[in-house]
Every structure is written in C-alpha cells, then in structure tokens.
Design a protein around this motif. Structure first.
Motif, PDB file in Angstrom:
ATOM      1  N   GLU A   1       0.804  -1.229   0.000  1.00 22.31           N
ATOM      2  CA  GLU A   1       0.000   0.000   0.000  1.00 22.31           C
ATOM      3  C   GLU A   1       0.838   1.282   0.000  1.00 22.31           C
ATOM      4  OE1 GLU A   1      -3.848  -1.907   2.391  1.00 22.31           O
ATOM      5  OE2 GLU A   1      -2.636  -0.357   3.361  1.00 22.31           O
ATOM      6  N   ALA A   2       2.116   1.170   0.365  1.00 20.79           N
ATOM      7  CA  ALA A   2       2.954   2.379   0.479  1.00 20.79           C
ATOM      8  C   ALA A   2       3.085   3.085  -0.868  1.00 20.79           C
ATOM      9  CB  ALA A   2       4.337   1.985   0.990  1.00 20.79           C
ATOM     10  N   ASP A   3       3.224   4.396  -0.828  1.00 18.66           N
ATOM     11  CA  ASP A   3       3.486   5.155  -2.067  1.00 18.66           C
ATOM     12  C   ASP A   3       4.873   4.809  -2.591  1.00 18.66           C
ATOM     13  OD1 ASP A   3       1.096   6.427  -1.690  1.00 18.66           O
ATOM     14  OD2 ASP A   3       1.987   8.092  -0.576  1.00 18.66           O
ATOM     15  N   LEU A   4       5.801   4.639  -1.657  1.00 13.69           N
ATOM     16  CA  LEU A   4       7.156   4.264  -2.063  1.00 13.69           C
ATOM     17  C   LEU A   4       7.878   3.620  -0.882  1.00 13.69           C
ATOM     18  CD1 LEU A   4       9.553   6.497  -0.980  1.00 13.69           C
ATOM     19  CD2 LEU A   4       8.097   7.934  -2.361  1.00 13.69           C
ATOM     20  N   ILE A   5       8.980   2.958  -1.227  1.00  9.61           N
ATOM     21  CA  ILE A   5       9.772   2.273  -0.198  1.00  9.61           C
ATOM     22  C   ILE A   5      11.175   2.877  -0.162  1.00  9.61           C
ATOM     23  CG2 ILE A   5      10.797   0.059   0.497  1.00  9.61           C
ATOM     24  CD1 ILE A   5       8.420  -1.336  -0.884  1.00  9.61           C
ATOM     25  N   LEU A   6      11.611   3.263   1.026  1.00 10.56           N
ATOM     26  CA  LEU A   6      13.002   3.687   1.228  1.00 10.56           C
ATOM     27  C   LEU A   6      13.779   2.425   1.576  1.00 10.56           C
ATOM     28  CD1 LEU A   6      12.345   6.710   3.633  1.00 10.56           C
ATOM     29  CD2 LEU A   6      12.857   6.831   1.175  1.00 10.56           C
ATOM     30  N   ALA A   7      14.786   2.092   0.759  1.00 13.95           N
ATOM     31  CA  ALA A   7      15.473   0.812   0.949  1.00 13.95           C
ATOM     32  C   ALA A   7      16.971   1.016   1.080  1.00 13.95           C
ATOM     33  CB  ALA A   7      15.181  -0.110  -0.232  1.00 13.95           C
ATOM     34  N   GLU A   8      17.575   0.262   2.018  1.00 20.09           N
ATOM     35  CA  GLU A   8      19.022   0.350   2.219  1.00 20.09           C
ATOM     36  C   GLU A   8      19.735  -0.067   0.928  1.00 20.09           C
ATOM     37  OE1 GLU A   8      20.406  -2.274   5.278  1.00 20.09           O
ATOM     38  OE2 GLU A   8      22.365  -1.301   5.375  1.00 20.09           O
TER      39      GLU A   8
ATOM     40  N   HIS B   1      14.416  -5.506  -3.896  1.00 19.59           N
ATOM     41  CA  HIS B   1      13.747  -5.922  -5.123  1.00 19.59           C
ATOM     42  C   HIS B   1      13.499  -7.442  -5.101  1.00 19.59           C
ATOM     43  CE1 HIS B   1      12.569  -5.662  -9.292  1.00 19.59           C
ATOM     44  NE2 HIS B   1      13.291  -6.745  -9.507  1.00 19.59           N
ATOM     45  N   ASN B   2      14.481  -8.207  -4.625  1.00 15.16           N
ATOM     46  CA  ASN B   2      14.320  -9.673  -4.563  1.00 15.16           C
ATOM     47  C   ASN B   2      13.170 -10.059  -3.649  1.00 15.16           C
ATOM     48  OD1 ASN B   2      16.510  -9.930  -6.197  1.00 15.16           O
ATOM     49  ND2 ASN B   2      17.964 -10.304  -4.530  1.00 15.16           N
ATOM     50  N   LEU B   3      13.068  -9.376  -2.520  1.00 18.24           N
ATOM     51  CA  LEU B   3      11.976  -9.672  -1.577  1.00 18.24           C
ATOM     52  C   LEU B   3      10.628  -9.326  -2.204  1.00 18.24           C
ATOM     53  CD1 LEU B   3      11.105 -10.357   1.422  1.00 18.24           C
ATOM     54  CD2 LEU B   3      11.223  -7.895   1.838  1.00 18.24           C
ATOM     55  N   LEU B   4      10.557  -8.133  -2.789  1.00 18.14           N
ATOM     56  CA  LEU B   4       9.293  -7.686  -3.399  1.00 18.14           C
ATOM     57  C   LEU B   4       8.890  -8.619  -4.545  1.00 18.14           C
ATOM     58  CD1 LEU B   4       9.701  -3.794  -3.497  1.00 18.14           C
ATOM     59  CD2 LEU B   4       8.678  -5.197  -1.716  1.00 18.14           C
ATOM     60  N   ASN B   5       9.866  -9.014  -5.317  1.00 17.48           N
ATOM     61  CA  ASN B   5       9.630  -9.942  -6.430  1.00 17.48           C
ATOM     62  C   ASN B   5       9.010 -11.243  -5.938  1.00 17.48           C
ATOM     63  OD1 ASN B   5       9.888  -9.653  -9.070  1.00 17.48           O
ATOM     64  ND2 ASN B   5      12.004 -10.362  -9.223  1.00 17.48           N
ATOM     65  N   HIS B   6       9.568 -11.754  -4.844  1.00 21.15           N
ATOM     66  CA  HIS B   6       9.095 -13.012  -4.262  1.00 21.15           C
ATOM     67  C   HIS B   6       7.612 -12.924  -3.913  1.00 21.15           C
ATOM     68  CE1 HIS B   6       9.717 -16.812  -2.133  1.00 21.15           C
ATOM     69  NE2 HIS B   6       8.912 -16.332  -1.195  1.00 21.15           N
ATOM     70  N   TYR B   7       7.171 -11.733  -3.498  1.00 19.81           N
ATOM     71  CA  TYR B   7       5.769 -11.555  -3.086  1.00 19.81           C
ATOM     72  C   TYR B   7       4.936 -10.823  -4.144  1.00 19.81           C
ATOM     73  CZ  TYR B   7       6.859 -13.579   1.360  1.00 19.81           C
ATOM     74  OH  TYR B   7       7.237 -14.479   2.325  1.00 19.81           O
ATOM     75  N   GLY B   8       5.489 -10.690  -5.344  1.00 19.18           N
ATOM     76  CA  GLY B   8       4.734 -10.088  -6.446  1.00 19.18           C
ATOM     77  C   GLY B   8       4.363  -8.631  -6.198  1.00 19.18           C
TER      78      GLY B   8
END
Ligand code: SAM
Length: 223
Positions: free
Chosen positions: A27-34, A40-47
């Motif tokens: 639901e987030a507008d955007l993700i701040l990522a280290e 990206h790999n995590l997000l990919n895994h969960y579509g």
C-alpha cells in the motif's frame, strides 16, 4: 497525513515476514530501501511492484532533509533495511528522530531481528540482556570489553565471520575462557548453526574451519 512505517524484513528465510508488513509494503506510495536490489528480490518473491528510493547509512545525514520532504508529500512511506528491523545496527534512527522533530507520524511494525532468536536459542538468561551491536573495531574497543566484562546482564554482539575468532579470543581474554557463550550463524537459513560452550571451546570449534555467514554472539553475564 503522511506516515512513515518501519517495516522489518526477513533475516534469511523469506517466509519470515508478517501479513501486515506485506500489506504495508503493497500500500505504500514508495519504499526507502538500504539496498534497492536486495529489497527488489523480496518484493519480487511476493509479487509487489513499488517505487524505491535508496536510504543508506553512509549518507543518512546528507539525505535526511530531502527524504523528509518526500515523506511530507506522500501518504505512506515504508522504510526497510537489508534484513531485520530498520535502525537496529542499520540506518533508520536518524530518520525516526527527524520525523518526530518534524511532527511526522510513524509506526514501527514488530518483526524479524537477528538477536532475538540468537538469545532465545542460546539457553543463556534472557530476562536481562545488553545489546551492543558491533563492537568498535579499533578506538575504544579495549575499554568497552573491560566494561562489558563486569556486566551481570547477558551480552549480545553482532559480528562478521572474518572477525569471529579474534573477537572470541578477546572475549576470553577479558571475560575469562570459562565464560559460557553461544554463537548463532546463518539464523533461519539452510546452514543455520548454533554452537554453545565456554569461550575456549567456541574458539577451538571455529578456529578449525573457515567461518562463513552472518553471526550473533551471546555471552553469559558475570556471576
Ligand atoms: N537490522 C538487523 C537486525 O534487525 O538484526 C541487523 C543488521 S546488521 C547490518 C547485520 C548483522 O546482523 C550481521 O552482521 C549479523 O551480525 C546479524 N545478522 C543478520 N542476519 C543474521 C542471520 N541470519 N544470522 C545471524 N546473524 C545475523
């Protein structure tokens, strides 16, 4: 009202993420990522497809103001680190402090953090513990070790595989070789190992092989 969510992510096993964490990331507008490639790999895994902006420890001071502006202009922003809970030996603390100063709402979700399974696995008292993260490499290391050796609380350290044996040797020097400890390696991963024994035994165990992976050391407090 803009809101910052601190979202813990798996420390190895990708199944270790809560339903709410996944929903907030979706639901987030955007993700701040280290590290955006890692997330990206995590997000990919969960579509999940989501815009990401890097938020590293090394430039957290410089980027703080611009990140605050981005959060102000969003409904919901999620902060993730490479693994575990943001701000625990990872970037996040400065951003949390700045959000509080600026009156920006924030919420930290409960979730994975490497030292909790290491502490609970260790069999060492978990009622009072002191989390020290990574010991200083040079300046102040000896003073810190001396101070820690007197503490009656269980001690928890993060360590790299390359420094493990050296650190165990220094712990034995300052705490005594008989002090009981536990080393958790690669928690939640295929090659998870939890080695328990006194510091002399642990030095012997880890000196006999090439140490790989991520490590948490738990040391019994002074009796
Ligand atoms: N934010 C993370 C947390 O919540 O635990 C800690 C990040 S810190 C940069 C990385 C260190 O955490 C590693 O060097 C190691 O000491 C510890 N760590 C992370 N994942 C681990 C794992 N799967 N097994 C053992 N230690 C781990």
């Amino acid at each position: 009202m803009p809101k910052l969510y601190l979202v813990p992510t798996p420390i190895g096993n990708l199944e270790d993420i809560t339903l709410r964490a996944l929903r907030i990331l979706k639901e987030a507008d955007l993700i701040l990522a280290e590290d955006t490639r890692n997330t990206h790999n995590l997000l990919n895994h969960y579509g999940i497809e989501k815009k990401m902006i890097p938020h590293h420890a090394f430039n957290e001071h410089q980027t703080l103001k611009s990140i605050i502006e981005i959060i102000r202009n969003s409904n919901s922003v999620a902060l993730v680190s490479d693994a575990g809970t943001p701000a625990i030996s990872d970037p996040g603390y400065l951003l949390v402090r700045e959000c509080l100063r600026e009156g920006i709402e924030l919420e930290c979700l409960p979730g994975p953090v490497a030292f909790i399974p290491a502490l609970v696995n260790s069999g060492i008292p978990s009622d009072r513990f002191r989390f020290e993260g990574f010991l200083p490499h040079k300046k102040g290391r000896q003073t810190r070790l001396k101070e820690l050796s007197e503490s009656e609380c269980t001690l928890i350290l993060y360590e790299s595989p390359f420094r493990l044996v050296k650190t165990l040797e220094q712990l034995a020097e300052f705490f005594g070789p008989e002090r009981y400890a536990s080393v958790s390696r690669e928690l939640t991963k295929i090659h998870e190992e939890n080695a328990r024994g006194n510091l002399a035994e642990l030095i012997q165990h880890f000196s006999s092989k090439t140490v790989k992976g991520e490590i948490v050391i738990v040391v019994e407090g002074k009796r």
